[in-house]
Motif scaffolding. Sequence first.
Motif, mmCIF file in Angstrom:
data_model
loop_
_atom_site.group_PDB
_atom_site.id
_atom_site.type_symbol
_atom_site.label_atom_id
_atom_site.label_comp_id
_atom_site.label_asym_id
_atom_site.label_seq_id
_atom_site.Cartn_x
_atom_site.Cartn_y
_atom_site.Cartn_z
ATOM 1 N N GLY A 12 19.364 -44.543 -47.529
ATOM 2 C CA GLY A 12 19.473 -45.134 -46.040
ATOM 3 C C GLY A 12 19.380 -44.221 -45.239
ATOM 4 N N GLN A 13 19.280 -42.803 -45.478
ATOM 5 C CA GLN A 13 19.265 -41.848 -44.360
ATOM 6 C C GLN A 13 18.179 -41.841 -43.267
ATOM 7 N N ARG A 14 18.731 -41.453 -42.170
ATOM 8 C CA ARG A 14 17.788 -41.230 -40.897
ATOM 9 C C ARG A 14 18.279 -39.943 -40.211
ATOM 10 N N ILE A 15 17.218 -39.557 -39.441
ATOM 11 C CA ILE A 15 17.509 -38.194 -38.503
ATOM 12 C C ILE A 15 18.885 -38.916 -37.560
ATOM 13 N N ARG A 16 19.827 -38.332 -37.500
ATOM 14 C CA ARG A 16 20.893 -38.674 -36.493
ATOM 15 C C ARG A 16 20.643 -38.767 -35.166
ATOM 16 N N SER A 17 20.473 -40.010 -34.449
ATOM 17 C CA SER A 17 20.231 -40.138 -33.112
ATOM 18 C C SER A 17 21.466 -39.673 -32.264
ATOM 19 N N ALA A 18 21.217 -38.999 -31.440
ATOM 20 C CA ALA A 18 22.155 -38.329 -30.525
ATOM 21 C C ALA A 18 22.417 -39.336 -29.364
ATOM 22 N N PHE A 19 23.865 -39.369 -28.925
ATOM 23 C CA PHE A 19 24.288 -40.085 -27.891
ATOM 24 C C PHE A 19 24.193 -39.490 -26.523
ATOM 25 N N ASP A 20 23.653 -38.425 -26.649
ATOM 26 C CA ASP A 20 23.534 -37.424 -25.106
ATOM 27 C C ASP A 20 22.241 -36.767 -25.495
ATOM 28 N N GLU A 21 21.860 -35.930 -24.390
ATOM 29 C CA GLU A 21 20.865 -34.911 -24.587
ATOM 30 C C GLU A 21 20.454 -34.232 -25.590
ATOM 31 N N SER A 22 21.503 -33.811 -26.530
ATOM 32 C CA SER A 22 21.307 -33.110 -27.794
ATOM 33 C C SER A 22 20.176 -33.542 -28.621
ATOM 34 N N MET A 23 19.681 -32.588 -29.528
ATOM 35 C CA MET A 23 18.739 -32.872 -30.354
ATOM 36 C C MET A 23 19.424 -32.725 -31.660
ATOM 37 N N TYR A 75 28.381 -48.123 -44.264
ATOM 38 C CA TYR A 75 29.452 -47.228 -44.385
ATOM 39 C C TYR A 75 29.879 -47.276 -45.791
ATOM 40 N N PRO A 76 30.398 -46.002 -46.335
ATOM 41 C CA PRO A 76 30.965 -44.800 -45.305
ATOM 42 C C PRO A 76 29.569 -43.971 -44.890
ATOM 43 N N THR A 77 29.694 -43.818 -43.877
ATOM 44 C CA THR A 77 28.697 -42.806 -43.252
ATOM 45 C C THR A 77 28.745 -41.730 -43.663
ATOM 46 N N ILE A 78 27.610 -40.907 -44.133
ATOM 47 C CA ILE A 78 27.384 -39.364 -44.605
ATOM 48 C C ILE A 78 26.635 -38.802 -43.768
ATOM 49 N N ILE A 79 27.355 -37.629 -43.321
ATOM 50 C CA ILE A 79 26.288 -37.014 -42.167
ATOM 51 C C ILE A 79 26.081 -35.495 -42.706
ATOM 52 N N SER A 80 24.879 -35.081 -42.624
ATOM 53 C CA SER A 80 24.369 -33.798 -43.377
ATOM 54 C C SER A 80 23.347 -32.967 -42.664
ATOM 55 N N LEU A 81 23.822 -31.582 -42.964
ATOM 56 C CA LEU A 81 22.926 -30.694 -42.129
ATOM 57 C C LEU A 81 22.187 -30.079 -43.196
ATOM 58 N N PHE A 82 20.763 -30.127 -42.826
ATOM 59 C CA PHE A 82 19.701 -29.475 -43.728
ATOM 60 C C PHE A 82 18.892 -28.450 -43.037
ATOM 61 N N ILE A 83 18.452 -27.331 -43.708
ATOM 62 C CA ILE A 83 17.662 -26.406 -43.116
ATOM 63 C C ILE A 83 16.598 -26.147 -44.076
ATOM 64 N N ALA A 84 15.413 -26.335 -43.477
ATOM 65 C CA ALA A 84 14.287 -26.189 -44.130
ATOM 66 C C ALA A 84 13.497 -24.852 -43.855
ATOM 67 N N ASP A 85 13.337 -24.099 -45.108
ATOM 68 C CA ASP A 85 12.674 -22.864 -44.830
ATOM 69 C C ASP A 85 11.152 -23.220 -45.018
ATOM 70 N N MET A 86 10.485 -23.006 -43.674
ATOM 71 C CA MET A 86 9.121 -23.574 -43.566
ATOM 72 C C MET A 86 8.156 -22.355 -44.336
ATOM 73 N N GLN A 87 8.801 -21.232 -44.294
ATOM 74 C CA GLN A 87 7.708 -20.312 -45.061
ATOM 75 C C GLN A 87 7.865 -20.392 -46.614
ATOM 76 N N GLU A 88 9.081 -20.695 -47.256
ATOM 77 C CA GLU A 88 9.490 -20.888 -48.590
ATOM 78 C C GLU A 88 9.174 -22.289 -49.220
ATOM 79 N N LYS A 89 8.929 -23.097 -48.187
ATOM 80 C CA LYS A 89 8.946 -24.617 -48.207
ATOM 81 C C LYS A 89 9.970 -25.066 -49.332
ATOM 82 N N HIS A 90 11.326 -24.989 -48.778
ATOM 83 C CA HIS A 90 12.310 -25.276 -49.561
ATOM 84 C C HIS A 90 13.380 -25.911 -48.433
ATOM 85 N N VAL A 91 13.887 -26.811 -48.816
ATOM 86 C CA VAL A 91 15.106 -27.332 -48.023
ATOM 87 C C VAL A 91 16.331 -26.952 -48.595
ATOM 88 N N TYR A 92 17.202 -26.658 -47.645
ATOM 89 C CA TYR A 92 18.766 -26.438 -48.509
ATOM 90 C C TYR A 92 19.755 -27.298 -47.829
#
Length: 187
Positions: A80-91, A111-128
Amino acid sequence: VWYDFAPDVKDDWGLFDPINGTQPMQRLTLADRSQVSWSPDSLQFVAETQTDSEGELLNRLELFNRDGVNLGSIFLETNGQRIRSAFDESMNIRWSPDGRYLAFITTTLSYPTIISLFIADMQEKHVYNTCIEPGDGLAWSPDGTKLAMMDFYDSKRHRPVMVLDLETWSLYTVAYHDGSVIGWREN
């Protein structure tokens, strides 16, 4: 990218040329309220798509070329993950200045809400999965080696401003603030 939203109506997405008319050059099938983020060179963009698979909604973060052709999936949003919607102008989807990395924040919708930061390396094609739970807003340093973010919302009035150094993969606090991260200065 063009977006048309009205209450109780499905989102309508498309690419259009703002100089030559208001009719979309290409209609896009994206998730409702998807965030869209263009690469620094404007040759591609990312957005969420949503498909129904046997009664289960599957959300994906997809890469598109500038003509709206889907180039493939970057990330399958599970549980049930989605990209987190911001409440202000931040992306909550940001490309590094050189286009190598794509940082994005997901959240679960139950609930419980799980928030996660992912970083995709677009050259290596890997998501951390960084195992970091940030608040809204991401900002890359001008050289693309560091990512600033706020700590997750809680009862504190002043939250830590955190920096993730991608060269050492270390996370440290640089200040305390109430608000969101909007950007870096050059110096």
